[in-house]
Design a protein around this motif. Structure first.
Motif, short mmCIF file in Angstrom:
data_model
loop_
_atom_site.label_atom_id
_atom_site.label_comp_id
_atom_site.label_asym_id
_atom_site.label_seq_id
_atom_site.Cartn_x
_atom_site.Cartn_y
_atom_site.Cartn_z
N LEU A 114 -13.15 1.67 1.37
CA LEU A 114 -12.91 3.08 1.05
C LEU A 114 -11.74 3.24 0.09
O LEU A 114 -11.79 4.06 -0.83
CB LEU A 114 -12.65 3.87 2.35
CG LEU A 114 -13.86 4.04 3.28
CD1 LEU A 114 -13.42 4.66 4.59
CD2 LEU A 114 -14.92 4.91 2.61
N PHE A 115 -10.67 2.46 0.33
CA PHE A 115 -9.52 2.55 -0.57
C PHE A 115 -9.89 2.09 -1.97
O PHE A 115 -9.42 2.65 -2.97
CB PHE A 115 -8.37 1.69 -0.03
CG PHE A 115 -7.16 1.68 -0.93
CD1 PHE A 115 -6.28 2.75 -0.94
CD2 PHE A 115 -6.91 0.61 -1.78
CE1 PHE A 115 -5.18 2.76 -1.77
CE2 PHE A 115 -5.81 0.61 -2.62
CZ PHE A 115 -4.94 1.69 -2.61
N MET A 133 -13.80 -1.93 6.24
CA MET A 133 -14.25 -0.59 5.83
C MET A 133 -13.13 0.18 5.15
O MET A 133 -13.35 0.86 4.13
CB MET A 133 -14.75 0.18 7.05
CG MET A 133 -16.05 -0.34 7.63
SD MET A 133 -16.49 0.46 9.20
CE MET A 133 -16.66 2.16 8.66
N GLY A 134 -11.91 0.10 5.71
CA GLY A 134 -10.77 0.79 5.11
C GLY A 134 -10.47 0.28 3.71
O GLY A 134 -10.21 1.08 2.80
N CYS A 135 -10.53 -1.04 3.52
CA CYS A 135 -10.29 -1.61 2.18
C CYS A 135 -11.37 -1.16 1.20
O CYS A 135 -11.08 -0.87 0.04
CB CYS A 135 -10.26 -3.14 2.26
SG CYS A 135 -8.80 -3.80 3.08
N LEU A 160 -13.18 -2.50 10.95
CA LEU A 160 -12.49 -1.28 10.51
C LEU A 160 -11.59 -1.56 9.30
O LEU A 160 -11.51 -0.74 8.38
CB LEU A 160 -11.66 -0.71 11.66
CG LEU A 160 -12.45 -0.09 12.83
CD1 LEU A 160 -11.51 0.31 13.95
CD2 LEU A 160 -13.24 1.12 12.34
N MET A 161 -10.92 -2.71 9.30
CA MET A 161 -10.06 -3.05 8.16
C MET A 161 -10.88 -3.28 6.90
O MET A 161 -10.47 -2.85 5.81
CB MET A 161 -9.21 -4.28 8.49
CG MET A 161 -8.07 -4.01 9.44
SD MET A 161 -6.88 -5.36 9.57
CE MET A 161 -7.84 -6.58 10.47
N VAL A 171 -5.77 -4.84 -1.68
CA VAL A 171 -7.14 -5.11 -1.22
C VAL A 171 -7.43 -6.60 -1.24
O VAL A 171 -8.03 -7.15 -0.31
CB VAL A 171 -8.15 -4.33 -2.08
CG1 VAL A 171 -9.57 -4.74 -1.73
CG2 VAL A 171 -7.98 -2.83 -1.89
N ILE A 207 0.83 -1.21 0.00
CA ILE A 207 0.00 0.00 0.00
C ILE A 207 0.87 1.26 0.00
O ILE A 207 0.52 2.27 -0.62
CB ILE A 207 -0.98 0.00 1.20
CG1 ILE A 207 -1.97 1.17 1.08
CG2 ILE A 207 -0.26 0.06 2.51
CD1 ILE A 207 -2.82 1.14 -0.14
N THR A 221 -11.65 -4.44 15.11
CA THR A 221 -10.52 -4.19 14.20
C THR A 221 -10.79 -4.77 12.81
O THR A 221 -10.47 -4.14 11.79
CB THR A 221 -9.23 -4.79 14.78
OG1 THR A 221 -9.02 -4.29 16.10
CG2 THR A 221 -8.04 -4.45 13.91
#
Length: 407
Positions: free
Chosen positions: A218-219, A214-216, A211-212, A180, A158, A208
């Motif tokens: 969004l990315f 969700m982060g993936c 959140l991971m 991803v 990343i 956690t």
């Protein structure tokens, strides 16, 4: 001075083993240290067990087995502390460099790319590999080591994807998608199912993992899944303008070749205009080639957009055409002077106002940052794709002025 009995010594030894210290040599060394402290500091009629529990706590931070772990690290991994210091230092330096680079890029100051590249390279090639090496040594099971390894590789991936994206280098989308896929298909399931089994870390593992994911997600919204469409559109628009300019030039060449010497004065003026236009268009073509070769690391002799992609680089065109104080460099200054001279010649000699077609005036169409000079408006902090398009449009406008003067 207190004197320990054999029963008390056995009690201390057994307690040391019960606290997770399994190495016999280390057990005996700890036993010797603890016995010396008790015999020297405990009063003759003192409470042995209370004093012992107070003393043993001074040997560790969280648990006594930490001593054995550090001892193993020192025995097996002799450079443990040196690598730990390098890891902390490299992480701190990379964070400072990346923060400085982001701040400079936000303000469009020179040096932003250098800080970002150095920060991400140090983080990817020094900090994260050292972090993996040290963390892997702390883990006992192969599964835990694999989780740390996948997390480190994903972090490197990343980081490089962001670097390639910022620098407009090819491959950013591919690395982002690969990151991803690894996170969603490999790392998150491993992390989730290994942590959910432990009641103490169950809630933390669930939160956690969410959140991971969700982060993936969004990315993934930032990753262009169809980059070829943008690349093709840039290719088509630039190629179309380039072909139009070359066709325009060929037609004008034929028109000027058909001129006779009947109207001597007028023909002579038109031919001077043609000579000025040719010289100006050739200098613009050379400038386009220089920018393409500098940005793409190529050595092309002719502008051909079939070999290139989106041409999104901002920095190289800006550094090639402008100084640090935003003043244009010699090539851009000379281009503007020649364009002004061409407009003056058309107006004074041919009685044709070409300044509306070749507009190099300052002060109109201000950029959002407030800069209004012709050079800044069309070429500063502008993607190479747009810079080349603006230069080709200038060439077309010059040829249009030629045709208009002929008619």
């Amino acid at each position: 001075m207190y004197s320990l009995s054999d029963k008390q010594i056995d009690f201390i030894l057994n307690d040391i083993g019960a606290r997770g210290v399994k190495m016999e040599d280390l057990q005996l060394n700890l036993l010797d240290h603890v016995c010396c402290i008790i015999e020297q500091n405990l009063e003759t009629d003192g409470d042995f067990e209370k004093f012992y529990h107070t003393t043993i706590k001074t040997f560790y931070k969280d648990a006594l087995w930490e001593i054995e772990e550090e001892t193993i690290n020192l025995l097996i991994f002799k450079n443990y502390y040196v690598m730990k210091k390098i890891m902390i230092l490299s992480g701190t330096v990379s964070a400072i460099l990346m923060s400085t680079g982001i701040f400079f890029k936000f303000l469009h100051w020179p040096g932003a790319s250098m800080f970002l590249v150095l920060g991400i390279v140090i983080s990817s090639l020094i900090f994260l590999p050292l972090l993996f090496t040290l963390k892997a040594k702390e883990k006992q099971s192969v599964k835990d080591k694999a989780i740390v390894g996948i997390a480190t590789f994903s972090g490197i991936l990343i980081s490089l994807a962001v670097l390639f994206r910022i620098m407009h280098w090819p491959g950013a989308n591919m690395m982002g998608l690969l990151f991803v896929v690894i996170m969603v298909a490999v790392y998150i399931p491993l992390y989730f199912f290994s942590g959910i089994k432990n009641p103490d870390s169950k809630v933390n593992t669930i939160v956690t993992s969410i959140l991971m994911v969700m982060g993936c997600g969004l990315f993934l919204t930032l990753v262009n899944s169809r980059p070829y469409i943008q690349e093709y559109s840039a290719l088509v628009s630039n190629s179309y303008l380039q072909n139009s300019y070359e066709s325009f030039s060929d037609e004008n060449e034929q028109l000027f070749a058909s001129l006779t010497n009947d109207s001597a004065a007028n023909v002579k003026s038109i031919k001077v205009l043609h000579s000025k236009s040719d010289s100006l268009c050739n200098s613009i073509e050379k400038l386009k080639l220089d920018l393409l070769n500098a940005t793409e690391g190529d050595n092309a002799q002719k502008v051909n957009y079939d070999h290139y992609g989106r041409l999104e680089n901002y920095d190289v065109p800006t550094f090639s055409l402008f100084s640090e104080d935003l003043s244009p460099k010699a090539d851009l200054m000379q281009l503007k002077q020649n364009l002004v001279a061409l407009n003056d010649y058309c107006k004074e000699v041919l009685n044709f106002n070409s300044s509306k077609i070749i507009d190099v005036t300052d002060g109109s169409n201000k950029r959002p940052d407030g800069n209004a000079t012709w050079e800044v408006r069309y070429f500063y902090k502008t993607p190479l794709n747009n810079v080349l398009r603006n230069l080709t449009q200038l060439q077309i406008n010059i040829r249009y002025v030629e045709t208009a003067c002929l008619k």
